[in-house]
Design a protein around this motif. Sequence first.
Motif, PDB file in Angstrom:
ATOM      1  N   VAL A   6      -7.357  -2.702   1.519  1.00  9.65           N
ATOM      2  CA  VAL A   6      -6.190  -3.589   1.638  1.00  9.65           C
ATOM      3  C   VAL A   6      -5.479  -3.334   2.968  1.00  9.65           C
ATOM      4  CG1 VAL A   6      -3.899  -4.110   0.697  1.00  9.65           C
ATOM      5  CG2 VAL A   6      -5.863  -3.902  -0.850  1.00  9.65           C
ATOM      6  N   MET A   7      -5.350  -2.062   3.326  1.00  3.41           N
ATOM      7  CA  MET A   7      -4.713  -1.722   4.609  1.00  3.41           C
ATOM      8  C   MET A   7      -5.498  -2.342   5.778  1.00  3.41           C
ATOM      9  SD  MET A   7      -4.028   2.049   6.272  1.00  3.41           S
ATOM     10  CE  MET A   7      -5.761   2.323   6.670  1.00  3.41           C
ATOM     11  N   ALA A  50      -2.676   4.072  -3.113  1.00  3.53           N
ATOM     12  CA  ALA A  50      -2.521   3.084  -4.185  1.00  3.53           C
ATOM     13  C   ALA A  50      -2.156   1.745  -3.563  1.00  3.53           C
ATOM     14  CB  ALA A  50      -1.420   3.523  -5.150  1.00  3.53           C
ATOM     15  N   THR A  51      -2.409   0.684  -4.317  1.00  5.48           N
ATOM     16  CA  THR A  51      -2.061  -0.646  -3.815  1.00  5.48           C
ATOM     17  C   THR A  51      -1.537  -1.525  -4.941  1.00  5.48           C
ATOM     18  OG1 THR A  51      -2.851  -2.626  -2.672  1.00  5.48           O
ATOM     19  CG2 THR A  51      -4.445  -1.494  -4.081  1.00  5.48           C
ATOM     20  N   VAL A  72       0.855  -1.196   0.000  1.00  5.40           N
ATOM     21  CA  VAL A  72       0.000   0.000   0.000  1.00  5.40           C
ATOM     22  C   VAL A  72       0.892   1.248   0.000  1.00  5.40           C
ATOM     23  CG1 VAL A  72      -1.715   1.349   1.281  1.00  5.40           C
ATOM     24  CG2 VAL A  72      -1.907  -1.145   1.205  1.00  5.40           C
ATOM     25  N   THR A  73       0.616   2.156  -0.919  1.00  3.30           N
ATOM     26  CA  THR A  73       1.344   3.427  -0.983  1.00  3.30           C
ATOM     27  C   THR A  73       0.571   4.475  -0.184  1.00  3.30           C
ATOM     28  OG1 THR A  73       1.995   2.846  -3.228  1.00  3.30           O
ATOM     29  CG2 THR A  73       2.363   5.136  -2.553  1.00  3.30           C
ATOM     30  N   PRO A 125      -7.095   0.718  -1.787  1.00  2.00           N
ATOM     31  CA  PRO A 125      -5.898   0.816  -0.933  1.00  2.00           C
ATOM     32  C   PRO A 125      -6.246   0.813   0.567  1.00  2.00           C
ATOM     33  CG  PRO A 125      -5.749   2.365  -2.765  1.00  2.00           C
ATOM     34  CD  PRO A 125      -7.145   1.795  -2.794  1.00  2.00           C
ATOM     35  N   THR A 126      -7.302   1.531   0.953  1.00  2.00           N
ATOM     36  CA  THR A 126      -7.726   1.548   2.363  1.00  2.00           C
ATOM     37  C   THR A 126      -8.238   0.170   2.780  1.00  2.00           C
ATOM     38  OG1 THR A 126      -8.365   3.853   2.083  1.00  2.00           O
ATOM     39  CG2 THR A 126      -9.206   2.733   4.041  1.00  2.00           C
ATOM     40  N   PRO A 128      -3.820   5.930   2.558  1.00  2.00           N
ATOM     41  CA  PRO A 128      -3.527   4.974   1.485  1.00  2.00           C
ATOM     42  C   PRO A 128      -4.048   5.515   0.155  1.00  2.00           C
ATOM     43  CG  PRO A 128      -4.811   3.978   3.280  1.00  2.00           C
ATOM     44  CD  PRO A 128      -4.862   5.451   3.479  1.00  2.00           C
TER      45      PRO A 128
END
Length: 326
Positions: free
Chosen positions: A307-308, A286-287, A277-278, A304-305, A284
């Motif tokens: 995934v986090m 990008a993923t 995760v960027t 992305p969130t 967040p």
Amino acid sequence: MKSKSVKPRLAACAAFAALLTAAFFATESGAQPNSVKKIADGVWFREGDMKQGHSNNTIIEMKDYLIVVDANFPSGARLALADAKKLSPKPVKYVFITHHHGDHDYGSAVWTSNGATTFAYKAVVDELNRYEPARWREAAKSRKDVAELNRDTPEYPKETFDKSPYILKDSTREVQFLFFGWAHTRGDGFAWLPKERVLATGDASTNGPYNNTADANLGNWPKVMEAAEKLHPQFVLPGHGPSGGPEILTGQASFMVELRKAAQQAADRGKKLEDIVTMKDGKPVATAIVLPASAQHWVGNSLPTQVMNAYSEVTQKKPAGDVPHQ
Ligand SMILES: [Zn+2]
């Protein structure tokens, strides 16, 4: 000659009528913000305008009154109340809060000031106690409709129930209010019409990339969907996105399975959160995680969130909602 002049006029009339109908009743399967769609006799689905952060609403006609599912944000509540008045002269007596999030709950005071009683599964109150008034105060900074209520905290549900199902019934209809466990939030409530086979899910299911996983239990979410599927609903009315059928429940479940599986695989391969995760400005953005095609309907800017949250859940071995919020 006569028929020639009459035909276009009829066509124009039909087109105008269709336009009027389309403005109020959505008939297509795509997104139709602010539309109202009849699901069954006396049961309507109102699709919220997500540009305004609104949730969907369900309006259910009983013998002497209406039940509305979800309080929405205050501005969404006013729109839903106006539509309910167009649909029926009966008063909105009950508003069922599916969960504690602002887009489903913060309009509560709008409904009660119009004579309705708000109610929820008891865990919704526990969630409000857990997260409020911080979230209300935050929302009031950016949302005029919340700020204008001049409150320091959300209005709590006026009534709660602690045994599922809680039933409202009269000579015309039965509505069951159900709790199947922790999915989107610890308080996720469903409204189920057994005769009409209509299930309103709140955000336990969404039809599209609208999942908020911050307060969720991703591991348990598919089990909640399975319990809902066992009702064998014909119509599923999600918290966000268009209405549909049971495919919304199965799709929602598989998205959660794939999301959690991808996070688990990354963790198993020794990946750190920053590997997948960027973050930018602490958020967040990008993923590197790509979910399979079957889950893409639920994939959007929030991935992305999500995934986090999923990575937190699998690495900390507790529901994402129990991991301290970042
Ligand atoms: Zn929600």
